[in-house]
Structure formats: structure tokens, C-alpha cells
Design a protein around this motif. Structure first.
Motif, PDB file in Angstrom:
ATOM      1  N   MET A 153      -0.839 -12.871  -5.711  1.00 22.63           N
ATOM      2  CA  MET A 153      -1.344 -14.814  -5.580  1.00 22.63           C
ATOM      3  C   MET A 153      -1.435 -15.739  -4.804  1.00 22.63           C
ATOM      4  O   MET A 153      -0.478 -16.356  -4.756  1.00 22.63           O
ATOM      5  CB  MET A 153      -1.766 -15.245  -6.883  1.00 22.63           C
ATOM      6  N   ALA A 154      -1.903 -15.677  -3.176  1.00 24.40           N
ATOM      7  CA  ALA A 154      -1.415 -16.806  -2.449  1.00 24.40           C
ATOM      8  C   ALA A 154      -2.414 -18.278  -3.342  1.00 24.40           C
ATOM      9  O   ALA A 154      -3.559 -17.733  -3.100  1.00 24.40           O
ATOM     10  CB  ALA A 154      -2.277 -16.392  -0.738  1.00 24.40           C
ATOM     11  N   HIS A 155      -2.051 -19.354  -2.730  1.00 24.46           N
ATOM     12  CA  HIS A 155      -2.406 -20.252  -2.710  1.00 24.46           C
ATOM     13  C   HIS A 155      -2.701 -21.096  -1.849  1.00 24.46           C
ATOM     14  O   HIS A 155      -2.028 -20.832  -0.489  1.00 24.46           O
ATOM     15  CB  HIS A 155      -1.500 -21.156  -2.800  1.00 24.46           C
ATOM     16  N   GLU A 156      -4.205 -22.006  -2.077  1.00 28.30           N
ATOM     17  CA  GLU A 156      -4.333 -22.583  -1.244  1.00 28.30           C
ATOM     18  C   GLU A 156      -3.753 -24.283  -0.371  1.00 28.30           C
ATOM     19  O   GLU A 156      -3.417 -24.454  -1.608  1.00 28.30           O
ATOM     20  CB  GLU A 156      -6.393 -23.023  -1.429  1.00 28.30           C
ATOM     21  N   PHE A 193       0.727 -15.135   1.778  1.00 28.40           N
ATOM     22  CA  PHE A 193       1.013 -15.729   2.768  1.00 28.40           C
ATOM     23  C   PHE A 193       0.842 -17.165   1.859  1.00 28.40           C
ATOM     24  O   PHE A 193      -0.518 -17.332   1.442  1.00 28.40           O
ATOM     25  CB  PHE A 193       0.049 -16.471   3.858  1.00 28.40           C
ATOM     26  N   GLY A 194       1.292 -18.587   1.979  1.00 26.80           N
ATOM     27  CA  GLY A 194       1.252 -19.577   1.243  1.00 26.80           C
ATOM     28  C   GLY A 194       2.196 -19.479  -0.267  1.00 26.80           C
ATOM     29  O   GLY A 194       2.429 -21.170  -0.741  1.00 26.80           O
ATOM     30  N   ILE A 195       2.973 -18.459  -0.904  1.00 23.79           N
ATOM     31  CA  ILE A 195       3.608 -18.402  -1.820  1.00 23.79           C
ATOM     32  C   ILE A 195       4.740 -19.148  -1.125  1.00 23.79           C
ATOM     33  O   ILE A 195       5.841 -19.464  -1.615  1.00 23.79           O
ATOM     34  CB  ILE A 195       3.828 -17.243  -2.415  1.00 23.79           C
ATOM     35  N   ASN A 196       5.294 -18.602   0.245  1.00 27.16           N
ATOM     36  CA  ASN A 196       6.393 -19.186   0.840  1.00 27.16           C
ATOM     37  C   ASN A 196       6.672 -20.921   0.647  1.00 27.16           C
ATOM     38  O   ASN A 196       5.213 -21.459   0.951  1.00 27.16           O
ATOM     39  CB  ASN A 196       6.642 -18.288   2.051  1.00 27.16           C
ATOM     40  N   VAL A 197       7.577 -21.252   1.673  1.00 34.03           N
ATOM     41  CA  VAL A 197       7.562 -22.719   1.841  1.00 34.03           C
ATOM     42  C   VAL A 197       6.821 -22.614   3.529  1.00 34.03           C
ATOM     43  O   VAL A 197       6.570 -21.641   3.970  1.00 34.03           O
ATOM     44  CB  VAL A 197       9.166 -23.401   2.564  1.00 34.03           C
ATOM     45  N   ILE A 231      16.032 -23.657  -5.150  1.00 32.38           N
ATOM     46  CA  ILE A 231      15.355 -23.187  -6.122  1.00 32.38           C
ATOM     47  C   ILE A 231      13.810 -22.815  -6.036  1.00 32.38           C
ATOM     48  O   ILE A 231      13.143 -23.805  -5.746  1.00 32.38           O
ATOM     49  CB  ILE A 231      15.426 -23.724  -7.369  1.00 32.38           C
ATOM     50  N   ASP A 232      13.515 -21.326  -6.438  1.00 34.38           N
ATOM     51  CA  ASP A 232      11.969 -21.104  -5.274  1.00 34.38           C
ATOM     52  C   ASP A 232      11.300 -20.167  -6.818  1.00 34.38           C
ATOM     53  O   ASP A 232      10.739 -19.681  -5.415  1.00 34.38           O
ATOM     54  CB  ASP A 232      11.301 -21.267  -4.158  1.00 34.38           C
ATOM     55  N   ALA A 233      11.646 -19.804  -7.681  1.00 32.07           N
ATOM     56  CA  ALA A 233      11.139 -18.672  -8.499  1.00 32.07           C
ATOM     57  C   ALA A 233      10.699 -18.574  -9.380  1.00 32.07           C
ATOM     58  O   ALA A 233       9.626 -19.949  -9.544  1.00 32.07           O
ATOM     59  CB  ALA A 233      12.964 -17.789  -8.455  1.00 32.07           C
ATOM     60  N   ASP A 234      10.659 -18.017 -10.423  1.00 32.04           N
ATOM     61  CA  ASP A 234       9.653 -18.566 -11.350  1.00 32.04           C
ATOM     62  C   ASP A 234       9.694 -19.517 -12.262  1.00 32.04           C
ATOM     63  O   ASP A 234      10.978 -19.501 -12.809  1.00 32.04           O
ATOM     64  CB  ASP A 234       9.577 -16.974 -12.733  1.00 32.04           C
ATOM     65  N   LYS A 235       8.829 -20.042 -11.978  1.00 26.86           N
ATOM     66  CA  LYS A 235       9.051 -21.852 -12.811  1.00 26.86           C
ATOM     67  C   LYS A 235       8.824 -21.915 -13.817  1.00 26.86           C
ATOM     68  O   LYS A 235      10.000 -22.639 -14.455  1.00 26.86           O
ATOM     69  CB  LYS A 235       7.870 -22.444 -12.366  1.00 26.86           C
ATOM     70  N   GLY A 236       9.098 -20.564 -14.958  1.00 25.93           N
ATOM     71  CA  GLY A 236       9.092 -20.852 -16.190  1.00 25.93           C
ATOM     72  C   GLY A 236      11.382 -21.028 -16.178  1.00 25.93           C
ATOM     73  O   GLY A 236      11.291 -21.424 -17.890  1.00 25.93           O
ATOM     74  N   GLY A 290      14.547 -28.578  -5.431  1.00 24.80           N
ATOM     75  CA  GLY A 290      13.861 -27.370  -5.720  1.00 24.80           C
ATOM     76  C   GLY A 290      12.066 -27.252  -5.491  1.00 24.80           C
ATOM     77  O   GLY A 290      11.683 -28.774  -4.623  1.00 24.80           O
ATOM     78  N   ASP A 291      11.767 -26.585  -4.997  1.00 21.85           N
ATOM     79  CA  ASP A 291       9.972 -26.066  -4.817  1.00 21.85           C
ATOM     80  C   ASP A 291       9.375 -26.034  -5.614  1.00 21.85           C
ATOM     81  O   ASP A 291       9.887 -25.905  -7.014  1.00 21.85           O
ATOM     82  CB  ASP A 291       9.837 -25.026  -3.645  1.00 21.85           C
ATOM     83  N   ASN A 292       7.718 -26.521  -5.181  1.00 23.96           N
ATOM     84  CA  ASN A 292       6.856 -26.880  -6.412  1.00 23.96           C
ATOM     85  C   ASN A 292       6.777 -27.837  -7.380  1.00 23.96           C
ATOM     86  O   ASN A 292       6.684 -27.037  -8.559  1.00 23.96           O
ATOM     87  CB  ASN A 292       6.208 -25.261  -6.854  1.00 23.96           C
ATOM     88  N   THR A 293       8.283 -28.648  -7.438  1.00 25.79           N
ATOM     89  CA  THR A 293       8.417 -30.240  -8.620  1.00 25.79           C
ATOM     90  C   THR A 293       6.740 -30.522  -8.673  1.00 25.79           C
ATOM     91  O   THR A 293       7.616 -31.097 -10.073  1.00 25.79           O
ATOM     92  CB  THR A 293       9.937 -30.297  -8.389  1.00 25.79           C
ATOM     93  N   LEU A 332       4.328 -28.895  -9.707  1.00 29.21           N
ATOM     94  CA  LEU A 332       3.953 -27.579 -10.297  1.00 29.21           C
ATOM     95  C   LEU A 332       2.498 -27.326 -10.209  1.00 29.21           C
ATOM     96  O   LEU A 332       1.756 -27.154 -11.461  1.00 29.21           O
ATOM     97  CB  LEU A 332       4.314 -27.826 -11.761  1.00 29.21           C
ATOM     98  N   PHE A 333       2.213 -27.146  -9.223  1.00 31.25           N
ATOM     99  CA  PHE A 333       1.045 -26.864  -9.182  1.00 31.25           C
ATOM    100  C   PHE A 333      -0.129 -27.786  -9.326  1.00 31.25           C
ATOM    101  O   PHE A 333      -0.928 -27.773  -9.461  1.00 31.25           O
ATOM    102  CB  PHE A 333       0.609 -25.533  -9.482  1.00 31.25           C
ATOM    103  N   GLY A 334      -0.032 -29.387  -9.214  1.00 29.92           N
ATOM    104  CA  GLY A 334      -0.495 -30.248  -9.443  1.00 29.92           C
ATOM    105  C   GLY A 334      -0.545 -30.728 -11.423  1.00 29.92           C
ATOM    106  O   GLY A 334      -0.397 -31.904 -11.593  1.00 29.92           O
TER     107      GLY A 334
END
Ligand code: DHB
Ligand code: MG
Length: 218
Positions: free
Chosen positions: A1-4, A38-42, A135-140, A161-164, A166-168
Motif C-alpha cells: 500500500m503506497a501512501h499519498e 514509493f511513499g512507504i519509505n522516508v 524505528i520505522d516498522a509495524d506500528k503496532g 520514530g517515523d510515522n508518529t 500514525l497517518f493522522g
């Protein structure tokens, strides 16, 4: 799943001026695009930010949880001294194989030690003192990864930590991305633990995905 990923003008400006990718990084980026990942990476400037932190604290030993194709891995490895080392863990065997091939071709390859497996299990056996844990793996599992990181990072070292956001979800912003209850609980614990800790001085950088940065005080 690629993210916008929303690219603001400020991000575009920073990227154009400060985030020039090496030939290896361009290759990894191309592979991610080709495979719809593309987009799942930093993003390039987040990669440069990680690179900057490595140099800032003169890191030599880095642990990365979540390799994907090695994009952030190479950004960080390019900042390490010749005798520096980054151990990067990837659970998905297909991603791991792609990362092995892509990283092997990079001049920084000798500093990169890729491992395939479940990070919670592999970290149990990983007995080292890290200058930086990314840290940039499974968010759970962020709370579990944090618990390893706080026990293994040196004083003055960083946990990032990336994606902190949590996609909004952490900021009440609906981006059409669902996150499970486990991920919401884990990310809440991750950010709140660091925010409240007396052992760390912490901050969040408001990238689109959110990046939490914590330095161990003593
Ligand atoms: C996803 C994971 C990431 O680490 C990221 O930065 C963006 C998206 C994902 O799993 O979809
Ligand atoms: Mg990420």
C-alpha cells in the motif's frame, strides 16, 4: 500500500536545496516506484535529517527497525564513518531480498548489516549499545521497540520514530488511512512515554508523517 504524501512548498524547497540523493539512493527510489512501494519509505529530506543526526552525535553504531528496500538505511550509512555499522531488520522476506540486492551495490554497503526476521525476536538477541535507534516498522509494535531502544541507547544517543502521527490518527486528522487499535495504543504509548520521561529530552518534528526524536540525557 503506497501512501499519498503531501509535499508542501516548504518541503519541496528543502528537498531541492538540501536533499540531493546519491546514485545508490536514486536506484533504491526507482525500485520502490517500480514496485508500487514509493511513499512507504522516508522522503528524501527525512533521509537527510537522519543523515544529519548521525553526523551531529558522531554515531558509529545504529540500529534500524524496518528496512523496506534500504532507502533510509543508505541515507544513514552514508553519514557513518568507515568503521561505523548499521544493523537493519526487515520482517518481509521479499523486501529483504530486494534490500540485499540494492544495498550490496551501494558504496556504503560495508557498513550495512541487513537481517531478516521478526524484530521483537531478533532484538532479544541483539546485545549492543546503540548511538541511534531508528524505528520505522509495524506500528503496532512501536511500544515494544521503544522498550528495547531505551535499554540499549547510550547517554546522548537518539531514539527516532517515523510515522508518529500514525497517518493522522494522533492529531485527529482523517487521511483516509485506517489504523488498528493495537497501532493506536502503541503509538500513543510511544509518544507519551517519551514525552513524560525524565531520562529523555524529546520533541516531534512535524513532517507529514510525524517524526519523534528523543535523546537520552544520562
Ligand atoms: C507505511 C509505513 C511507513 O513506515 C511509512 O512511512 C508510510 C506508510 C505503511 O505501512 O503503509
Ligand atoms: Mg515510515
Amino acid at each position: 500500500m503506497a501512501h499519498e504524501r503531501i509535499s508542501t512548498r516548504s518541503e519541496e524547497y528543502i528537498t531541492r536545496l538540501f536533499s540531493k540523493e546519491s546514485a545508490s539512493l536514486k536506484e533504491i527510489s526507482k525500485a520502490l516506484r517500480a514496485d508500487g512501494k514509493f511513499g512507504i519509505n522516508v522522503s528524501p529530506y527525512e533521509g537527510k535529517l537522519l543523515h544529519f543526526f548521525i553526523r551531529l552525535i558522531r554515531a558509529k553504531t545504529v540500529v534500524e527497525i524496518g528496512t523496506l528496500y534500504g532507502y533510509s538505511t543508505v541515507w544513514m550509512a552514508e553519514a557513518l564513518p568507515e568503521d561505523g555499522k548499521i544493523v537493519s531488520i526487515e520482517k518481509n522476506p521479499e523486501n529483504f531480498e530486494r534490500a540485499m540486492t540494492l544495498v550490496k551495490a551501494a558504496p556504503a554497503a560495508s557498513k550495512i548489516d541487513l537481517r531478516c526476521g521478526d524484530a521483537v525476536e531478533l532484538l532479544r538477541e541483539l546485545d549492543l549499545t546503540a548511538d541511534l535507534v531508528f524505528i520505522d516498522a509495524d506500528k503496532g509494535n512501536y511500544a515494544n521497540y521503544l522498550s528495547w531502544a531505551v535499554r540499549h541507547v547510550r547517554p546522548g544517543g537518539l531514539i527516532i520514530g517515523d510515522n508518529t502521527f500514525l497517518f493522522g490518527h494522533m492529531i485527529g486528522e482523517d487521511r483516509g488511512e485506517r489504523a488498528g487499535e493495537k497501532a493506536i495504543a502503541a503509538m500513543t504509548a510511544f509518544n507519551e512515554t517519551l514525552a513524560k520521561s525524565d531520562e529523555f529530552v524529546s520533541i516531534m518534528i512535524p513532517t507529514f508523517e510525524g517524526m519523534t526524536v528523543a535523546m537520552r540525557k544520562h
